[in-house]
Scaffold this motif. Structure first.
Motif, PDB file in Angstrom:
ATOM      1  N   ARG A 184      -6.733   8.867   4.540  1.00 46.46           N
ATOM      2  CA  ARG A 184      -6.676   9.001   5.994  1.00 46.46           C
ATOM      3  C   ARG A 184      -5.242   9.235   6.437  1.00 46.46           C
ATOM      4  O   ARG A 184      -4.295   8.908   5.723  1.00 46.46           O
ATOM      5  N   THR A 185      -5.129   9.768   7.633  1.00 43.58           N
ATOM      6  CA  THR A 185      -3.819   9.997   8.234  1.00 43.58           C
ATOM      7  C   THR A 185      -3.642   8.996   9.360  1.00 43.58           C
ATOM      8  O   THR A 185      -4.524   8.849  10.213  1.00 43.58           O
ATOM      9  N   ILE A 186      -2.497   8.314   9.371  1.00 41.90           N
ATOM     10  CA  ILE A 186      -2.249   7.262  10.360  1.00 41.90           C
ATOM     11  C   ILE A 186      -0.910   7.496  11.040  1.00 41.90           C
ATOM     12  O   ILE A 186       0.078   7.852  10.387  1.00 41.90           O
ATOM     13  N   TYR A 202      -2.387   8.011   3.776  1.00 41.94           N
ATOM     14  CA  TYR A 202      -2.740   6.876   2.940  1.00 41.94           C
ATOM     15  C   TYR A 202      -3.850   7.268   1.964  1.00 41.94           C
ATOM     16  O   TYR A 202      -4.730   8.060   2.297  1.00 41.94           O
ATOM     17  N   PRO A 203      -3.810   6.695   0.754  1.00 41.46           N
ATOM     18  CA  PRO A 203      -4.833   7.017  -0.248  1.00 41.46           C
ATOM     19  C   PRO A 203      -6.089   6.167  -0.058  1.00 41.46           C
ATOM     20  O   PRO A 203      -6.158   5.316   0.836  1.00 41.46           O
ATOM     21  N   THR A 204      -7.064   6.380  -0.929  1.00 46.32           N
ATOM     22  CA  THR A 204      -8.233   5.506  -0.964  1.00 46.32           C
ATOM     23  C   THR A 204      -7.801   4.116  -1.412  1.00 46.32           C
ATOM     24  O   THR A 204      -7.029   3.971  -2.356  1.00 46.32           O
ATOM     25  N   VAL A 205      -8.276   3.083  -0.720  1.00 44.73           N
ATOM     26  CA  VAL A 205      -7.886   1.710  -1.055  1.00 44.73           C
ATOM     27  C   VAL A 205      -9.041   0.765  -0.736  1.00 44.73           C
ATOM     28  O   VAL A 205      -9.824   1.006   0.194  1.00 44.73           O
ATOM     29  N   VAL A 206      -9.165  -0.290  -1.533  1.00 44.09           N
ATOM     30  CA  VAL A 206     -10.188  -1.311  -1.305  1.00 44.09           C
ATOM     31  C   VAL A 206      -9.605  -2.391  -0.403  1.00 44.09           C
ATOM     32  O   VAL A 206      -8.471  -2.841  -0.611  1.00 44.09           O
ATOM     33  N   VAL A 207     -10.384  -2.806   0.582  1.00 38.31           N
ATOM     34  CA  VAL A 207      -9.923  -3.805   1.545  1.00 38.31           C
ATOM     35  C   VAL A 207     -10.890  -4.983   1.571  1.00 38.31           C
ATOM     36  O   VAL A 207     -12.106  -4.798   1.635  1.00 38.31           O
ATOM     37  N   VAL A 222       0.846  -1.188   0.000  1.00 34.94           N
ATOM     38  CA  VAL A 222       0.000   0.000   0.000  1.00 34.94           C
ATOM     39  C   VAL A 222       0.883   1.240   0.000  1.00 34.94           C
ATOM     40  O   VAL A 222       1.790   1.370   0.818  1.00 34.94           O
ATOM     41  N   ASP A 223       0.621   2.134  -0.924  1.00 36.90           N
ATOM     42  CA  ASP A 223       1.423   3.339  -1.054  1.00 36.90           C
ATOM     43  C   ASP A 223       0.992   4.370  -0.014  1.00 36.90           C
ATOM     44  O   ASP A 223      -0.175   4.441   0.362  1.00 36.90           O
ATOM     45  N   TYR A 224       1.937   5.156   0.442  1.00 34.75           N
ATOM     46  CA  TYR A 224       1.624   6.229   1.391  1.00 34.75           C
ATOM     47  C   TYR A 224       2.719   7.286   1.311  1.00 34.75           C
ATOM     48  O   TYR A 224       3.788   7.067   0.726  1.00 34.75           O
ATOM     49  N   GLU A 225       2.433   8.441   1.903  1.00 32.30           N
ATOM     50  CA  GLU A 225       3.418   9.516   1.990  1.00 32.30           C
ATOM     51  C   GLU A 225       3.695   9.811   3.460  1.00 32.30           C
ATOM     52  O   GLU A 225       2.762   9.897   4.266  1.00 32.30           O
ATOM     53  N   THR A 226       4.963   9.941   3.801  1.00 29.01           N
ATOM     54  CA  THR A 226       5.329  10.276   5.172  1.00 29.01           C
ATOM     55  C   THR A 226       5.263  11.783   5.363  1.00 29.01           C
ATOM     56  O   THR A 226       5.920  12.533   4.634  1.00 29.01           O
ATOM     57  N   ARG A 227       4.456  12.216   6.316  1.00 28.39           N
ATOM     58  CA  ARG A 227       4.357  13.643   6.607  1.00 28.39           C
ATOM     59  C   ARG A 227       5.478  14.102   7.519  1.00 28.39           C
ATOM     60  O   ARG A 227       6.113  15.116   7.286  1.00 28.39           O
TER      61      ARG A 227
END
Length: 203
Positions: A141-143, A48-53, A32-37
């Motif tokens: 979302r932000t995690i 994190y982007p929109t993703v299907v789970v 899963v792709d994400y960007e570190t803030r």
């Protein structure tokens, strides 16, 4: 059991574990792709982007993983094999269930979810044939995450969750919901390396 038998059993178990690891790695081609803030007090803040789970709730992690593995192996509306991705998300839920004497008893099933590759959207993701497996959509979302030590003694996951929440309390962040675990590497078959993170959504 004599020493020779013990050695053979241990060797076979080791070979089976390695084979399982290679099998999963051959299929888990994406993450899963994400960007570190930013990083803050031992935690990493990610977008994190929109993703299907594909997720399921079961009495234990083993049962949940088997259901998800069957879905990925073709137990879906198009009978297609879906590439596995990392991480695998696990969250313990507390559910109150009625008992025969009218009281309520607390159980702790687990919710396990496997992320579908980015090429799948809510419209194109194959529907599970097992009704206990559901497709959900996580919107952006932000995690906040914290690594789980591999070689610490005791319940390393619970301690990592506690430290994650303590770190969040010392910042301007606000935790949403309850913590979960991200398992990496050979997550559907049972991690060999023990690599994991604890995370929680933040506002």
């Amino acid at each position: 059991m004599n020493r020779a038998t013990t050695f053979v059993t241990g060797a076979l178990s080791g070979l089976a574990a390695v084979a399982g690891w290679r099998y999963y790695r051959s299929r888990a081609t994406e993450s899963v792709d994400y960007e570190t803030r930013r990083t803050d007090d031992g935690i990493e803040i990610r977008e994190y982007p929109t993703v299907v789970v594909a997720e399921t709730v079961a009495a234990n992690r083993g049962s949940a993983r088997r259901r998800l593995q069957h879905y990925l192996d073709g137990a879906n509306s198009v009978e297609a094999r879906i590439p596995a991705t990392t991480p695998l998300r696990t969250q313990v839920e507390s559910v109150e269930v009625p008992t025969t004497d009218g009281s309520e008893s607390s159980t702790h099933p687990v919710r396990v979810g496997t992320y579908l590759p980015p090429g799948y959207s809510p419209q194109t993701a194959p529907e599970p044939t097992d009704r206990s497996v559901l497709l959900t959509v996580e919107t952006p979302r932000t995690i906040a995450v914290r690594s789980v030590p591999i070689y610490s003694s005791g319940d390393r996951v619970d301690r990592a969750k506690t430290r994650l929440l303590e770190a969040i309390e010392s910042t301007d962040l606000v935790a949403v919901g309850s913590p979960f675990v991200f398992n990496y590497d050979n997550s559907l078959l049972g991690s060999l390396t023990g690599r994991a993170e604890v995370g929680i959504e933040i506002a």
